[in-house]
Design a protein around this motif. Structure first.
Motif, PDB file in Angstrom:
ATOM      1  N   PRO A   1      52.719  67.751  23.616  1.00  0.00           N
ATOM      2  CA  PRO A   1      52.353  66.369  23.979  1.00  0.00           C
ATOM      3  C   PRO A   1      52.973  65.870  25.289  1.00  0.00           C
ATOM      4  CG  PRO A   1      53.857  66.379  22.104  1.00  0.00           C
ATOM      5  CD  PRO A   1      53.508  67.809  22.383  1.00  0.00           C
ATOM      6  N   GLU A   2      53.703  66.712  26.008  1.00  0.00           N
ATOM      7  CA  GLU A   2      54.122  66.352  27.373  1.00  0.00           C
ATOM      8  C   GLU A   2      52.978  66.556  28.367  1.00  0.00           C
ATOM      9  OE1 GLU A   2      57.618  68.472  28.578  1.00  0.00           O
ATOM     10  OE2 GLU A   2      58.763  67.703  26.895  1.00  0.00           O
ATOM     11  N   CYS A   3      51.877  67.153  27.906  1.00  0.00           N
ATOM     12  CA  CYS A   3      50.715  67.316  28.793  1.00  0.00           C
ATOM     13  C   CYS A   3      50.065  65.942  28.998  1.00  0.00           C
ATOM     14  CB  CYS A   3      49.687  68.255  28.155  1.00  0.00           C
ATOM     15  SG  CYS A   3      50.265  69.953  28.043  1.00  0.00           S
TER      16      CYS A   3
ATOM     17  N   MET B   1      64.282  62.610  23.996  1.00  0.00           N
ATOM     18  CA  MET B   1      65.491  63.446  23.993  1.00  0.00           C
ATOM     19  C   MET B   1      65.785  63.986  25.396  1.00  0.00           C
ATOM     20  SD  MET B   1      67.791  64.617  22.068  1.00  0.00           S
ATOM     21  CE  MET B   1      67.867  65.379  20.482  1.00  0.00           C
ATOM     22  N   ASN B   2      64.708  64.235  26.161  1.00  0.00           N
ATOM     23  CA  ASN B   2      64.863  64.794  27.517  1.00  0.00           C
ATOM     24  C   ASN B   2      65.342  63.710  28.476  1.00  0.00           C
ATOM     25  OD1 ASN B   2      63.235  66.456  25.944  1.00  0.00           O
ATOM     26  ND2 ASN B   2      62.161  67.319  27.699  1.00  0.00           N
ATOM     27  N   SER B   3      66.565  63.288  28.292  1.00  0.00           N
ATOM     28  CA  SER B   3      67.148  62.240  29.140  1.00  0.00           C
ATOM     29  C   SER B   3      68.657  62.429  29.126  1.00  0.00           C
ATOM     30  CB  SER B   3      66.790  60.855  28.579  1.00  0.00           C
ATOM     31  OG  SER B   3      67.242  60.730  27.243  1.00  0.00           O
TER      32      SER B   3
ATOM     33  N   GLY C   1      69.531  78.578  20.636  1.00  0.00           N
ATOM     34  CA  GLY C   1      68.546  78.939  21.664  1.00  0.00           C
ATOM     35  C   GLY C   1      67.276  78.112  21.552  1.00  0.00           C
ATOM     36  N   HIS C   2      66.892  77.455  22.649  1.00  0.00           N
ATOM     37  CA  HIS C   2      65.609  76.737  22.650  1.00  0.00           C
ATOM     38  C   HIS C   2      64.475  77.752  22.811  1.00  0.00           C
ATOM     39  CE1 HIS C   2      62.257  74.263  24.143  1.00  0.00           C
ATOM     40  NE2 HIS C   2      62.756  73.386  23.295  1.00  0.00           N
ATOM     41  N   HIS C   3      63.301  77.396  22.266  1.00  0.00           N
ATOM     42  CA  HIS C   3      62.155  78.311  22.280  1.00  0.00           C
ATOM     43  C   HIS C   3      61.688  78.707  23.677  1.00  0.00           C
ATOM     44  CE1 HIS C   3      61.826  78.039  18.015  1.00  0.00           C
ATOM     45  NE2 HIS C   3      61.479  76.777  17.999  1.00  0.00           N
ATOM     46  N   TYR C   4      62.062  77.961  24.715  1.00  0.00           N
ATOM     47  CA  TYR C   4      61.628  78.326  26.067  1.00  0.00           C
ATOM     48  C   TYR C   4      62.549  79.347  26.724  1.00  0.00           C
ATOM     49  CZ  TYR C   4      58.523  74.208  26.003  1.00  0.00           C
ATOM     50  OH  TYR C   4      57.556  73.292  25.703  1.00  0.00           O
ATOM     51  N   GLN C   5      63.592  79.746  26.033  1.00  0.00           N
ATOM     52  CA  GLN C   5      64.488  80.737  26.629  1.00  0.00           C
ATOM     53  C   GLN C   5      63.795  82.092  26.711  1.00  0.00           C
ATOM     54  OE1 GLN C   5      68.065  80.303  27.661  1.00  0.00           O
ATOM     55  NE2 GLN C   5      66.958  78.379  27.923  1.00  0.00           N
TER      56      GLN C   5
ATOM     57  N   THR D   1      62.096  62.807  19.753  1.00  0.00           N
ATOM     58  CA  THR D   1      61.703  64.090  20.337  1.00  0.00           C
ATOM     59  C   THR D   1      60.186  64.210  20.189  1.00  0.00           C
ATOM     60  OG1 THR D   1      61.776  65.441  18.362  1.00  0.00           O
ATOM     61  CG2 THR D   1      63.873  65.095  19.486  1.00  0.00           C
ATOM     62  N   SER D   2      59.642  65.312  20.682  1.00  0.00           N
ATOM     63  CA  SER D   2      58.189  65.453  20.578  1.00  0.00           C
ATOM     64  C   SER D   2      57.762  65.700  19.133  1.00  0.00           C
ATOM     65  CB  SER D   2      57.701  66.585  21.483  1.00  0.00           C
ATOM     66  OG  SER D   2      58.376  67.771  21.160  1.00  0.00           O
ATOM     67  N   SER D   3      58.700  66.069  18.261  1.00  0.00           N
ATOM     68  CA  SER D   3      58.294  66.316  16.872  1.00  0.00           C
ATOM     69  C   SER D   3      58.404  65.065  16.002  1.00  0.00           C
ATOM     70  CB  SER D   3      59.101  67.463  16.259  1.00  0.00           C
ATOM     71  OG  SER D   3      60.454  67.118  16.200  1.00  0.00           O
TER      72      SER D   3
ATOM     73  N   HIS E   1      70.603  71.046  30.146  1.00  0.00           N
ATOM     74  CA  HIS E   1      71.773  70.170  30.130  1.00  0.00           C
ATOM     75  C   HIS E   1      71.684  69.049  29.094  1.00  0.00           C
ATOM     76  CE1 HIS E   1      74.795  67.365  31.773  1.00  0.00           C
ATOM     77  NE2 HIS E   1      75.399  68.472  32.161  1.00  0.00           N
ATOM     78  N   PHE E   2      70.514  68.354  29.024  1.00  0.00           N
ATOM     79  CA  PHE E   2      70.454  67.214  28.091  1.00  0.00           C
ATOM     80  C   PHE E   2      70.599  67.674  26.647  1.00  0.00           C
ATOM     81  CE2 PHE E   2      65.870  68.290  28.379  1.00  0.00           C
ATOM     82  CZ  PHE E   2      65.506  68.309  27.036  1.00  0.00           C
ATOM     83  N   MET E   3      70.181  68.897  26.347  1.00  0.00           N
ATOM     84  CA  MET E   3      70.307  69.411  24.981  1.00  0.00           C
ATOM     85  C   MET E   3      71.786  69.686  24.664  1.00  0.00           C
ATOM     86  SD  MET E   3      67.110  72.065  24.848  1.00  0.00           S
ATOM     87  CE  MET E   3      65.446  71.480  25.109  1.00  0.00           C
ATOM     88  N   ALA E   4      72.493  70.249  25.651  1.00  0.00           N
ATOM     89  CA  ALA E   4      73.917  70.537  25.450  1.00  0.00           C
ATOM     90  C   ALA E   4      74.702  69.231  25.308  1.00  0.00           C
ATOM     91  CB  ALA E   4      74.439  71.367  26.615  1.00  0.00           C
TER      92      ALA E   4
ATOM     93  N   SER F   1      55.052  69.711  19.018  1.00  0.00           N
ATOM     94  CA  SER F   1      56.295  70.197  19.637  1.00  0.00           C
ATOM     95  C   SER F   1      56.315  71.729  19.617  1.00  0.00           C
ATOM     96  CB  SER F   1      57.492  69.682  18.843  1.00  0.00           C
ATOM     97  OG  SER F   1      57.609  70.411  17.634  1.00  0.00           O
ATOM     98  N   THR F   2      57.295  72.310  20.247  1.00  0.00           N
ATOM     99  CA  THR F   2      57.364  73.778  20.296  1.00  0.00           C
ATOM    100  C   THR F   2      57.459  74.377  18.885  1.00  0.00           C
ATOM    101  OG1 THR F   2      59.746  73.592  20.683  1.00  0.00           O
ATOM    102  CG2 THR F   2      58.361  73.883  22.597  1.00  0.00           C
ATOM    103  N   GLU F   3      58.234  73.731  18.021  1.00  0.00           N
ATOM    104  CA  GLU F   3      58.383  74.231  16.647  1.00  0.00           C
ATOM    105  C   GLU F   3      57.021  74.181  15.930  1.00  0.00           C
ATOM    106  OE1 GLU F   3      61.471  75.253  15.891  1.00  0.00           O
ATOM    107  OE2 GLU F   3      61.016  75.778  13.817  1.00  0.00           O
TER     108      GLU F   3
ATOM    109  N   GLY G   1      65.241  76.851  17.910  1.00  0.00           N
ATOM    110  CA  GLY G   1      64.514  75.662  17.468  1.00  0.00           C
ATOM    111  C   GLY G   1      63.960  74.860  18.622  1.00  0.00           C
ATOM    112  N   ASP G   2      63.254  73.783  18.270  1.00  0.00           N
ATOM    113  CA  ASP G   2      62.842  72.819  19.293  1.00  0.00           C
ATOM    114  C   ASP G   2      64.016  71.868  19.486  1.00  0.00           C
ATOM    115  OD1 ASP G   2      62.746  71.167  17.041  1.00  0.00           O
ATOM    116  OD2 ASP G   2      60.630  70.691  17.210  1.00  0.00           O
ATOM    117  N   SER G   3      63.862  70.882  20.352  1.00  0.00           N
ATOM    118  CA  SER G   3      65.041  70.081  20.673  1.00  0.00           C
ATOM    119  C   SER G   3      65.512  69.264  19.468  1.00  0.00           C
ATOM    120  CB  SER G   3      64.798  69.207  21.904  1.00  0.00           C
ATOM    121  OG  SER G   3      63.647  68.464  21.743  1.00  0.00           O
ATOM    122  N   PHE G   4      64.602  68.884  18.574  1.00  0.00           N
ATOM    123  CA  PHE G   4      65.035  68.142  17.380  1.00  0.00           C
ATOM    124  C   PHE G   4      65.842  69.039  16.433  1.00  0.00           C
ATOM    125  CE2 PHE G   4      64.355  66.819  12.966  1.00  0.00           C
ATOM    126  CZ  PHE G   4      65.056  65.626  13.016  1.00  0.00           C
TER     127      PHE G   4
HETATM  128  P1  13P Z   1      60.534  70.382  22.225  1.00  0.00           P
HETATM  129  O1  13P Z   1      61.164  69.140  21.744  1.00  0.00           O
HETATM  130  O2  13P Z   1      59.153  70.585  21.721  1.00  0.00           O
HETATM  131  O3  13P Z   1      61.426  71.543  21.980  1.00  0.00           O
HETATM  132  O4  13P Z   1      60.344  70.270  23.798  1.00  0.00           O
HETATM  133  C1  13P Z   1      61.427  70.275  24.665  1.00  0.00           C
HETATM  134  C2  13P Z   1      61.000  70.408  26.033  1.00  0.00           C
HETATM  135  O5  13P Z   1      61.766  70.392  26.949  1.00  0.00           O
HETATM  136  C3  13P Z   1      59.581  70.503  26.275  1.00  0.00           C
HETATM  137  O6  13P Z   1      59.361  70.576  27.620  1.00  0.00           O
END
Ligand code: 13P
Ligand code: SF4
Length: 369
Positions: free
Chosen positions: A258-260, A142-144, A45-49, A161-163, A85-88, A273-275, A61-64
């Protein structure tokens, strides 16, 4: 070669019957389906769920971290990915040949990932080489899509990834003179600034325009070329939100993803990152005050978990990530009960050729990080 799911076999349960179920029944049946599947299933489960989904995850976790977990749990035949999808896809690439990855709703994509298509990236790459820009290394967030990761794998590039963007940029600058970063303009710029690269030495590549909308001189002068892509959630945080929260709550700390946009990150106290955001809040003293610039579900969860701290969303009127939200308990239960019946639904399967090269770029990330 990865095993293929059963697809639409006879006896596959339809999603419609799940849409009528109440909250309690959904939750109880998810627990029961997980019990029946035992160690054959792992739910990530990603933290945004949302809360009613993440409470059923075996690992969060975060995507990493999720990518690492997918590569380290060979005992699970099925990885049910509560994320996008990109995480899966990355989980499919990194997991063993016998493992099948399931995304409970196929419409759970990422608008940022969709902003860089392979044909566009290949055209940009050719145009840069036609200008004689050869000492350049591609890095994809990673978001690709998997085919963009494969592009990086084919061209000595890497995923980040962002981390771990900073150590990977550090590695990349030791290989080549310039970086081509996609698809998130903002993460790329924020990371470039950490390396002391002036803003005027970061060009933005707009895929709709010849040379990305740049002159040859601008591209030659650039240390980093940033793809013009952004997150529709994080891109909406503004500098005025930082000022407003500081005026409302003197002493409040601003913590953003850091996506801001660069101006928002520059005005904040911390970013990660989210983590990293979760860790920072867990370790913060009671009574501390935080305005967080990231997805709503995560911020609300942190606020509920830490009633001794003041935790608020950086922009009070922003909404959640709509595609993350598509993974609902109904879809999760539907995919699990189908697995109990021996039917694999919504399998995410990256073709072997793409997976081979994407894995090179992902493995490089896991090694260097
Ligand atoms: P994280 O790598 O921090 O989990 O971020 C993933 C994401 O989609 C942020 O928008
Ligand atoms: Fe994509 Fe943004 Fe949603 Fe993350 S929060 S999955 S980057 S749209």
């Amino acid at each position: 070669m990865k095993s293929q799911g059963a697809g639409v076999a006879a006896g596959v349960r339809e999603i419609d019957e799940y849409l009528k179920l109440g909250e309690v029944e959904l939750s109880e049946r998810i627990v029961e389906a997980k019990r029946k599947l035992g160690s054959r299933v792992m739910i990530l489960g990603h933290h945004y769920q949302r809360d009613d989904v993440i409470c059923h995850a075996d690992l969060t976790g975060d995507s990493f971290k999720l990518a690492q977990m997918a590569s380290r749990r060979p005992e699970a035949d099925y990885i049910v990915f509560c994320g996008v999808h990109f995480m899966a896809e990355s989980a499919d690439i990194l997991s063993g040949a016998h493992q099948q990855v399931i995304l409970p709703d196929l419409a759970a994509g990422c608008s940022m990932a969709d902003m860089a298509r392979l044909e566009q990236v290949e055209t940009a790459w050719e145009q840069l080489h036609e200008l004689g820009i050869d000492s350049i290394l591609p890095i994809t967030y990673m978001n690709s899509a998997a085919n963009i990761k494969a592009f990086c794998g084919r061209h000595d590039g890497v995923v980040c990834t962002s981390s771990n963007a900073a150590p990977l940029f550090d590695w990349a600058f030791k290989q080549k003179e310039k970086l081509f970063f996609f698809p998130d303009e903002h993460l790329g710029r924020n990371t470039g600034v950490k390396f002391g690269i002036p803003l005027d030495r970061m060009a933005v590549w707009d895929p709709r325009l010849e040379l990305g909308g740049n002159t040859p001189e601008q591209l030659e002068n650039a240390k980093i070329i940033l793809w013009k892509g952004f997150c529709s959630v994080h891109g909406r945080f503004q500098e005025r939100h930082v000022d407003d929260r500081r005026a409302e709550h003197p002493g409040i700390k601003i913590l953003v993803h850091p996506e801001c946009r660069y101006e928002v990150v520059a005005k904040s106290d911390l970013n990660g990152s989210t983590e990293n955001i979760i860790k920072t809040i867990n370790e913060a003293p009671a009574g501390s005050k935080w305005a967080i610039g990231t997805e709503l579900n995560l911020v609300n969860r942190l606020a509920n978990r830490h009633p001794d701290k003041l935790i608020t969303l950086l922009a009070p009127d922003l909404c959640m990530c709509a595609t993350m939200f598509r993974i609902a308990p109904e879809n999760l239960l539907w995919s699990l009960e189908n697995l109990v019946d021996g039917n694999v639904v919504n399998q995410i399967k990256v073709d072997d050729e793409t997976a081979k090269y994407a894995r090179i770029a992902l493995d490089r990330m896991l090694e260097i990080q």
